[in-house]
Motif scaffolding. Structure first.
Motif, PDB file in Angstrom:
ATOM      1  N   ALA A 165      31.546  43.993  53.153  1.00 51.82           N
ATOM      2  CA  ALA A 165      32.833  43.545  53.686  1.00 51.82           C
ATOM      3  C   ALA A 165      33.278  42.245  53.021  1.00 51.82           C
ATOM      4  O   ALA A 165      34.447  42.095  52.646  1.00 51.82           O
ATOM      5  N   ALA A 166      32.327  41.317  52.855  1.00 49.40           N
ATOM      6  CA  ALA A 166      32.655  40.049  52.205  1.00 49.40           C
ATOM      7  C   ALA A 166      33.068  40.276  50.756  1.00 49.40           C
ATOM      8  O   ALA A 166      33.996  39.632  50.255  1.00 49.40           O
ATOM      9  N   GLY A 167      32.381  41.196  50.086  1.00 50.84           N
ATOM     10  CA  GLY A 167      32.698  41.480  48.694  1.00 50.84           C
ATOM     11  C   GLY A 167      34.103  42.049  48.521  1.00 50.84           C
ATOM     12  O   GLY A 167      34.844  41.652  47.613  1.00 50.84           O
ATOM     13  N   ILE A 168      34.479  42.976  49.388  1.00 52.45           N
ATOM     14  CA  ILE A 168      35.813  43.580  49.292  1.00 52.45           C
ATOM     15  C   ILE A 168      36.898  42.546  49.591  1.00 52.45           C
ATOM     16  O   ILE A 168      37.905  42.452  48.876  1.00 52.45           O
ATOM     17  N   LEU A 169      36.690  41.742  50.649  1.00 53.87           N
ATOM     18  CA  LEU A 169      37.674  40.712  50.991  1.00 53.87           C
ATOM     19  C   LEU A 169      37.791  39.688  49.867  1.00 53.87           C
ATOM     20  O   LEU A 169      38.904  39.327  49.452  1.00 53.87           O
ATOM     21  N   LEU A 170      36.647  39.223  49.350  1.00 54.74           N
ATOM     22  CA  LEU A 170      36.674  38.226  48.280  1.00 54.74           C
ATOM     23  C   LEU A 170      37.308  38.804  47.016  1.00 54.74           C
ATOM     24  O   LEU A 170      38.000  38.091  46.289  1.00 54.74           O
ATOM     25  N   ASN A 171      37.107  40.085  46.777  1.00 53.57           N
ATOM     26  CA  ASN A 171      37.718  40.732  45.624  1.00 53.57           C
ATOM     27  C   ASN A 171      39.238  40.690  45.730  1.00 53.57           C
ATOM     28  O   ASN A 171      39.941  40.431  44.743  1.00 53.57           O
ATOM     29  N   GLY A 172      39.751  40.936  46.936  1.00 54.85           N
ATOM     30  CA  GLY A 172      41.196  40.857  47.146  1.00 54.85           C
ATOM     31  C   GLY A 172      41.733  39.459  46.925  1.00 54.85           C
ATOM     32  O   GLY A 172      42.780  39.271  46.300  1.00 54.85           O
ATOM     33  N   ILE A 173      41.002  38.443  47.427  1.00 55.04           N
ATOM     34  CA  ILE A 173      41.414  37.054  47.227  1.00 55.04           C
ATOM     35  C   ILE A 173      41.389  36.699  45.739  1.00 55.04           C
ATOM     36  O   ILE A 173      42.327  36.095  45.207  1.00 55.04           O
ATOM     37  N   ALA A 174      40.292  37.087  45.067  1.00 56.13           N
ATOM     38  CA  ALA A 174      40.147  36.790  43.643  1.00 56.13           C
ATOM     39  C   ALA A 174      41.252  37.444  42.823  1.00 56.13           C
ATOM     40  O   ALA A 174      41.802  36.847  41.895  1.00 56.13           O
ATOM     41  N   THR A 175      41.579  38.669  43.184  1.00 62.66           N
ATOM     42  CA  THR A 175      42.659  39.379  42.496  1.00 62.66           C
ATOM     43  C   THR A 175      43.985  38.635  42.663  1.00 62.66           C
ATOM     44  O   THR A 175      44.737  38.452  41.704  1.00 62.66           O
TER      45      THR A 175
END
Length: 217
Positions: A108-118
């Protein structure tokens, strides 16, 4: 802060966080994003680190831009290198939990952080990721819709990665469902507005409004 300095800083923060988000999903062992399934499969087959594979695949994809007549930006070239090194650094530091609950938290953290990073790196407006440029280039050259071209390329990449032994699972599905809305929300939040004078003088490499809202980096 000067707008260009902010864009550069935002670009590199976003790329580092993108690599970190990839590592979080790898450590969850619950499934990866389509391109990362391929990266992991190639890493398992070659003995290279997943970060080195990310760099190698990004460089090969960037070469494919030449016949597609795509023009990379500073952010595109940086993307090829920074994400891979950041992913390897994060993988070296992150634990690999065995229980499902902490693994699910990592996912969950990875998907959320991926969205922020994008949102950060695309919003900087310094060029799309190499894999995004491949998709937009094919769409422009074939006349197909971007959505259809994306589906075909990502399905092919996912299948190839799965055949090579990459991790496909609930995380793969969760990422596919969540990343579009997350990326769009954070791109809107972090988009840097370039002054009209800068755009006319050629300092604006890529407007965030024209960038695909669901990048594959």
């Amino acid at each position: 802060m000067h707008p260009f300095v902010r864009r550069i800083a935002q670009l590199y923060v976003g790329l580092v966080l993108f690599g970190f988000s990839t590592a979080l999903m790898v450590r969850s062992r619950l499934g990866l994003a389509g391109w990362d399934v391929l990266h992991q499969g190639l890493a398992d087959r070659t003995g290279l680190s997943i970060g080195h594979v990310v760099i190698a695949v990004g460089a090969l994809v960037l070469l494919a831009w030449i016949p597609l007549r795509q023009r990379p930006g500073w952010g595109t070239v940086s993307n090829v290198v920074v994400v891979g090194f950041a992913a390897d650094a994060a993988l070296a530091a992150l634990p690999s939990p065995g229980a499902v609950v902490p693994r699910s938290a990592l996912l969950a953290a990875g998907i959320l952080l991926n969205g922020i990073a994008t949102g950060l790196y695309v919003g900087a407006g310094l060029g799309p990721g190499p894999r995004d440029g491949l998709m937009t280039g094919f769409a422009a050259r074939t006349g197909g819709s971007l959505r259809r071209v994306r589906i075909v390329i990502e399905a092919a990449v996912l299948l190839a990665g799965w055949l090579l032994g990459g991790s496909v699972g609930v995380g793969t599905v969760a990422y596919a469902v969540a990343i579009g809305p997350l990326a769009q929300a954070f791109i809107t939040r972090f988009a840097v507005r370039v002054p009209a004078e800068a755009a006319r003088s050629g300092q604006a490499a890529e407007s965030p409004e024209r960038t695909d809202p669901c990048p594959a980096f």
